[in-house]
Design a protein around this motif. Structure first.
Motif, PDB file in Angstrom:
ATOM      1  N   ASP A  53       0.874  -1.225   0.005  1.00 52.03           N
ATOM      2  CA  ASP A  53      -0.089  -0.111   0.100  1.00 52.03           C
ATOM      3  C   ASP A  53       0.876   1.352  -0.031  1.00 52.03           C
ATOM      4  O   ASP A  53       0.593   2.215  -0.854  1.00 52.03           O
ATOM      5  N   THR A  57       1.061   4.329  -2.888  1.00 57.30           N
ATOM      6  CA  THR A  57       1.000   5.512  -2.494  1.00 57.30           C
ATOM      7  C   THR A  57       2.182   6.546  -3.162  1.00 57.30           C
ATOM      8  O   THR A  57       1.928   7.554  -3.334  1.00 57.30           O
ATOM      9  N   LYS A  60       1.746   6.845  -6.763  1.00 64.44           N
ATOM     10  CA  LYS A  60       0.488   7.306  -7.265  1.00 64.44           C
ATOM     11  C   LYS A  60       0.575   8.554  -8.171  1.00 64.44           C
ATOM     12  O   LYS A  60       0.172   8.863  -9.243  1.00 64.44           O
TER      13      LYS A  60
END
Length: 96
Positions: A53, A57, A60
């Motif tokens: 995750d 992030t 992104k």
């Protein structure tokens, strides 16, 4: 900044583009499988080595990742994994 040189084109390194796989995790697994000559389903789950995750992030905002020259390094299955902000995943297999 990292002092390690980038793998050269003559090495056994495998490069994959995240955009071709839809996610950084899939690109990493594909590159490790290709670099080690194994089936992708037998690659150790990436989340055992790194926060997936967190990777999503960080990667992104591609423009920002490129602007700050983002590089992430970690090891999975004795392979050196390097992720660049421009969307490249480079996996270098262990020396035998």
């Amino acid at each position: 900044m990292d002092d390690d040189p980038e793998p050269d084109e003559n090495s056994a390194s495998v490069t994959r583009c995240i955009s071709a796989y839809g996610s950084v995790t899939h690109a990493i697994v594909a590159a490790i499988a290709d670099a080690t000559g194994t089936d992708p389903s037998s690659v150790t789950p990436i989340y055992n080595a790194v926060d997936t995750d967190g990777l999503d992030t960080l990667l992104k905002d591609t423009d920002r990742a490129v602007a700050v020259d983002l590089q992430i390094l970690f090891t999975v299955e004795n392979c050196r994994v390097r992720i660049y902000g421009d969307g490249r995943v480079v996996v270098t297999p262990p020396d035998d």
